[in-house]
Design an enzyme around this catalytic site. Sequence first.
Site, PDB file in Angstrom:
ATOM      1  N   ASN A  11       0.876  -1.179   0.000  1.00 48.60           N
ATOM      2  CA  ASN A  11       0.000   0.000   0.000  1.00 48.60           C
ATOM      3  C   ASN A  11       0.909   1.223   0.000  1.00 48.60           C
ATOM      4  O   ASN A  11       1.505   1.548   1.020  1.00 48.60           O
ATOM      5  CB  ASN A  11      -0.886  -0.047   1.262  1.00 48.60           C
ATOM      6  CG  ASN A  11      -1.642   1.249   1.477  1.00 48.60           C
ATOM      7  OD1 ASN A  11      -1.781   2.059   0.565  1.00 48.60           O
ATOM      8  ND2 ASN A  11      -2.140   1.443   2.695  1.00 48.60           N
ATOM      9  N   LYS A  13       0.172   4.290  -0.198  1.00 44.32           N
ATOM     10  CA  LYS A  13      -0.400   5.514   0.391  1.00 44.32           C
ATOM     11  C   LYS A  13      -0.166   6.689  -0.572  1.00 44.32           C
ATOM     12  O   LYS A  13      -0.272   6.499  -1.775  1.00 44.32           O
ATOM     13  CB  LYS A  13       0.180   5.754   1.791  1.00 44.32           C
ATOM     14  CG  LYS A  13       0.091   4.476   2.634  1.00 44.32           C
ATOM     15  CD  LYS A  13       0.430   4.647   4.076  1.00 44.32           C
ATOM     16  CE  LYS A  13       0.300   3.303   4.778  1.00 44.32           C
ATOM     17  NZ  LYS A  13       0.468   3.391   6.218  1.00 44.32           N
ATOM     18  N   HIS A 109      -8.916   1.087   5.598  1.00 44.94           N
ATOM     19  CA  HIS A 109      -7.567   1.270   6.134  1.00 44.94           C
ATOM     20  C   HIS A 109      -7.640   2.216   7.341  1.00 44.94           C
ATOM     21  O   HIS A 109      -8.453   3.143   7.364  1.00 44.94           O
ATOM     22  CB  HIS A 109      -6.638   1.832   5.058  1.00 44.94           C
ATOM     23  CG  HIS A 109      -5.219   1.865   5.521  1.00 44.94           C
ATOM     24  ND1 HIS A 109      -4.731   2.902   6.277  1.00 44.94           N
ATOM     25  CD2 HIS A 109      -4.226   0.965   5.411  1.00 44.94           C
ATOM     26  CE1 HIS A 109      -3.471   2.635   6.587  1.00 44.94           C
ATOM     27  NE2 HIS A 109      -3.145   1.467   6.073  1.00 44.94           N
ATOM     28  N   GLU A 111      -5.964   4.673   8.236  1.00 51.86           N
ATOM     29  CA  GLU A 111      -5.879   6.114   7.954  1.00 51.86           C
ATOM     30  C   GLU A 111      -7.208   6.640   7.426  1.00 51.86           C
ATOM     31  O   GLU A 111      -7.588   7.782   7.683  1.00 51.86           O
ATOM     32  CB  GLU A 111      -4.724   6.384   6.983  1.00 51.86           C
ATOM     33  CG  GLU A 111      -3.386   6.262   7.709  1.00 51.86           C
ATOM     34  CD  GLU A 111      -2.270   5.636   6.907  1.00 51.86           C
ATOM     35  OE1 GLU A 111      -2.303   5.688   5.660  1.00 51.86           O
ATOM     36  OE2 GLU A 111      -1.353   5.061   7.531  1.00 51.86           O
ATOM     37  N   GLU A 182      -4.747  -5.082  10.871  1.00 49.93           N
ATOM     38  CA  GLU A 182      -3.762  -4.013  10.981  1.00 49.93           C
ATOM     39  C   GLU A 182      -3.941  -3.271  12.302  1.00 49.93           C
ATOM     40  O   GLU A 182      -4.755  -2.339  12.386  1.00 49.93           O
ATOM     41  CB  GLU A 182      -3.938  -3.038   9.819  1.00 49.93           C
ATOM     42  CG  GLU A 182      -3.670  -3.662   8.465  1.00 49.93           C
ATOM     43  CD  GLU A 182      -3.019  -2.662   7.541  1.00 49.93           C
ATOM     44  OE1 GLU A 182      -2.000  -2.998   6.953  1.00 49.93           O
ATOM     45  OE2 GLU A 182      -3.510  -1.520   7.442  1.00 49.93           O
ATOM     46  N   GLY A 188       3.109   2.353  10.614  1.00 49.39           N
ATOM     47  CA  GLY A 188       4.008   3.480  10.416  1.00 49.39           C
ATOM     48  C   GLY A 188       4.776   3.877  11.673  1.00 49.39           C
ATOM     49  O   GLY A 188       5.388   4.937  11.725  1.00 49.39           O
ATOM     50  N   SER A 228       4.128  -2.053  10.129  1.00 49.65           N
ATOM     51  CA  SER A 228       5.590  -2.053  10.278  1.00 49.65           C
ATOM     52  C   SER A 228       6.256  -3.348   9.809  1.00 49.65           C
ATOM     53  O   SER A 228       7.241  -3.791  10.402  1.00 49.65           O
ATOM     54  CB  SER A 228       5.987  -1.718  11.719  1.00 49.65           C
ATOM     55  OG  SER A 228       5.606  -0.385  12.017  1.00 49.65           O
TER      56      SER A 228
HETATM   57  P1  PGA Z   1       3.428   0.377   7.472  1.00 54.06           P
HETATM   58  O1  PGA Z   1       1.903   0.541   6.973  1.00 54.06           O
HETATM   59  O2  PGA Z   1       3.934  -0.909   6.872  1.00 54.06           O
HETATM   60  O3  PGA Z   1       4.134   1.589   6.946  1.00 54.06           O
HETATM   61  O4  PGA Z   1       3.383   0.312   8.954  1.00 54.06           O
HETATM   62  C1  PGA Z   1       1.059  -0.564   6.904  1.00 54.06           C
HETATM   63  C2  PGA Z   1      -0.260  -0.147   6.329  1.00 54.06           C
HETATM   64  O5  PGA Z   1      -0.677   0.994   6.579  1.00 54.06           O
HETATM   65  O6  PGA Z   1      -0.922  -0.926   5.619  1.00 54.06           O
END
Ligand code: PGA
Length: 268
Positions: A11, A13, A109, A111, A182, A188, A228
């Site tokens: 992903n 983003k 997601h 976010e 998640e 992140g 992560s």
């Molecule tokens: P990240 O994000 O691997 O940067 O922690 C995972 C995600 O948001 O799907």
Amino acid sequence: MQDRARMIAGNWKMNNGAAATVSFFEKLGSWLSADETGKGAAAAGKSGRIEIVVAPPFTSLAAAVAAKKSEYIGIAAQNAHFEPKGAFTGEISLQMLEEAGCKYVILGHSERRHVFGETDDLLQKKLDSTLGSKLLPIFCAGELLEERESGDTERVLERQLSIALANAAAADAAKKLTIAYEPVWAIGTGKVASNDDAQGACSFIRSFIGQKFGQEAAQKIRILYGGSVKPENSAGILSQKDIDGLLIGGASVEAESFARIIATAFGA
Ligand code: PGA
């Protein structure tokens, strides 16, 4: 070894415009065709043992579809609106994504939920529309840090999934749906869930699907872990029995680290 095909999904983003997308797929393509490990990954892709998915931003979708070359690389959108068309400024419909060449769409997601305020009820509408379209949903669920600390992880997962899946049928769960666990506190932040915690939550999700839709759906559905994930920790997470793949943010933006993660996913 499980018979569910693994999914390694990136992903991006809000990263990688069209030019960066072309260069990403050039690098990934040469790894898959020229590097020994990459050739192994390509063979695993061709035989259906793994599926590679990349979710670029909307404006890079066309470049990704044109540049990806391989059938076993699927392109995903990061979001969609539930209506097919109309006065929804700034939104993109599932039909537009289908026409752009997407196979998957990521929904819910963290976010989208926590930065853009998407609710469980809105996500139910998005999931219903996606299940009625040709796109396949990758539906994200996960708890906040305070919810984990107060022992509410399973309650949160159950709430998010039961609202989202209220109108779904067993066949949808068995054939169309992928769920990504998640934990919000791991996204992140560099804090990856322990293998046991990730396995525990994914196993809870599989039993939830079993109770709601029956054992066939529970055995067929793919459940991913995200938060992560890096080349250094991906093998350990993938070794867990209820984890069928990964949803990777930061480490998927560059072809090299994405390839190193893919390398841990086949034959493992
Ligand atoms: P990240 O994000 O691997 O940067 O922690 C995972 C995600 O948001 O799907």
